[in-house]
Design a protein around this motif. Structure first.
Motif, mmCIF file in Angstrom:
data_model
loop_
_atom_site.group_PDB
_atom_site.id
_atom_site.type_symbol
_atom_site.label_atom_id
_atom_site.label_comp_id
_atom_site.label_asym_id
_atom_site.label_seq_id
_atom_site.Cartn_x
_atom_site.Cartn_y
_atom_site.Cartn_z
ATOM 1 N N ARG A 79 0.837 -1.208 0.000
ATOM 2 C CA ARG A 79 0.000 0.000 0.000
ATOM 3 C C ARG A 79 0.868 1.253 0.000
ATOM 4 O O ARG A 79 0.568 2.231 -0.689
ATOM 5 N N TRP A 122 0.164 9.152 14.837
ATOM 6 C CA TRP A 122 -0.076 7.949 14.060
ATOM 7 C C TRP A 122 0.747 6.781 14.583
ATOM 8 O O TRP A 122 0.741 5.705 14.012
ATOM 9 N N ALA A 134 -3.946 5.026 14.994
ATOM 10 C CA ALA A 134 -4.649 5.408 13.784
ATOM 11 C C ALA A 134 -5.532 4.293 13.257
ATOM 12 O O ALA A 134 -6.317 4.499 12.366
ATOM 13 N N GLY A 136 -4.498 1.723 11.622
ATOM 14 C CA GLY A 136 -4.077 1.275 10.310
ATOM 15 C C GLY A 136 -2.585 1.215 10.114
ATOM 16 O O GLY A 136 -2.119 0.457 9.286
ATOM 17 N N VAL A 189 0.735 7.175 6.286
ATOM 18 C CA VAL A 189 -0.572 7.731 6.630
ATOM 19 C C VAL A 189 -1.560 7.522 5.485
ATOM 20 O O VAL A 189 -2.706 7.129 5.688
ATOM 21 N N ARG A 190 -1.100 7.764 4.258
ATOM 22 C CA ARG A 190 -1.985 7.573 3.101
ATOM 23 C C ARG A 190 -2.337 6.097 2.918
ATOM 24 O O ARG A 190 -3.443 5.771 2.502
ATOM 25 N N ALA A 192 -2.632 3.929 5.340
ATOM 26 C CA ALA A 192 -3.531 3.546 6.422
ATOM 27 C C ALA A 192 -4.924 4.129 6.244
ATOM 28 O O ALA A 192 -5.920 3.473 6.520
ATOM 29 N N ARG A 193 -4.982 5.352 5.808
ATOM 30 C CA ARG A 193 -6.256 6.050 5.652
ATOM 31 C C ARG A 193 -6.306 6.707 4.277
ATOM 32 O O ARG A 193 -5.954 7.881 4.140
ATOM 33 N N PRO A 194 -6.729 5.996 3.246
ATOM 34 C CA PRO A 194 -6.729 6.555 1.893
ATOM 35 C C PRO A 194 -7.536 7.840 1.759
ATOM 36 O O PRO A 194 -7.278 8.644 0.871
ATOM 37 N N THR A 195 -8.528 8.052 2.644
ATOM 38 C CA THR A 195 -9.362 9.247 2.533
ATOM 39 C C THR A 195 -8.730 10.466 3.168
ATOM 40 O O THR A 195 -9.203 11.577 2.991
ATOM 41 N N VAL A 196 -7.658 10.267 3.945
ATOM 42 C CA VAL A 196 -6.985 11.411 4.564
ATOM 43 C C VAL A 196 -6.194 12.146 3.495
ATOM 44 O O VAL A 196 -5.360 11.556 2.806
#
Length: 217
Positions: A79, A122, A134, A136, A189-190, A192-196
């Motif tokens: 990812r 995070w 987080a 994720g 971070v991206r 773990a949380r694609p919408t962030v």
């Protein structure tokens, strides 16, 4: 100085565009890439001589001077690579060893990355179950001074094989571009949380002198 290769084929992780592959799909480190890897050890000529004799043999090399390594679970690492290549500046060399992904990073990354993750809230500090706050970002193993890692052989396994140690993005230059801790925090971070929506690039109206990652492409 440029990033290593082009976007890796994540669906077929034993090969990467830009790496040297023969007709059987064997991923090969170039001579310049091997010289860069060997320079991390105390006896580069001995390492290169060993590889001439045993091009299919992995070696253990120290971290902290030529590169650091961020060691992540394989699925999460994929990812991160997706984010780095689809939305960011790409990656440096990347390997797989025993089911985990090794992201080669700039020296000093191993020291700074954990604190940056904690500062961004995070990280996993303070969680009794060891899971990330987080929800994720898994614990990232950061290898710097005085750690060492197993580096895959210059000649990897065939694309159809599932060797314990192989290159996804093989070194192909004596001066590969290596991501620093800020870029890897962004990728983690991206992943773990694609919408962030966060960016490693400055806003257009920012007056401060900042590093333009795109110039290294």
């Amino acid at each position: 100085m440029s990033r290593t290769g082009t976007r890796p084929f994540l669906d077929h992780p034993d090969t990467a565009t830009g790496s040297r592959c023969d007709a059987t799909g064997v991923t090969r480190v170039t001579a310049d890439g091997a010289a860069w890897l060997a320079s991390a050890g105390p006896y580069p000529r001995s390492t290169l001589a060993y590889w001439r004799e045993r091009p299919d043999a992995p070696v253990v090399l120290p971290c902290g001077t030529v590169f650091d390594v961020v060691n992540v679970p394989s699925v999460f690492g994929r990812r991160m690579l997706d984010r780095l290549w689809d939305e960011g500046p790409g990656s440096g060399p990347v390997a797989v060893h025993r089911g985990r992904m090794l992201l080669f990073a700039a020296p000093g990354t191993a020291h700074r990355l954990p604190s940056l993750l904690e500062w961004e809230d995070w990280g996993s500090r303070g969680r009794e179950d060891g899971e990330s706050r987080a929800g994720g970002v898994p614990p990232l193993l950061c290898h710097g001074t005085p750690d060492a890692v197993t580096v895959p052989a210059p000649v990897g396994a065939a694309a159809s094989a599932r060797s314990a140690s192989r290159w996804l993005v093989a070194p192909d230059t004596r001066h590969p571009w290596l991501p620093g801790p800020e870029i890897l925090v962004w990728a983690a971070v991206r992943a773990a949380r694609p919408t962030v929506r966060i960016s490693i690039f400055p806003p257009p109206d920012q007056d401060a002198n900042v590093y333009d990652v795109s110039r290294r492409r």
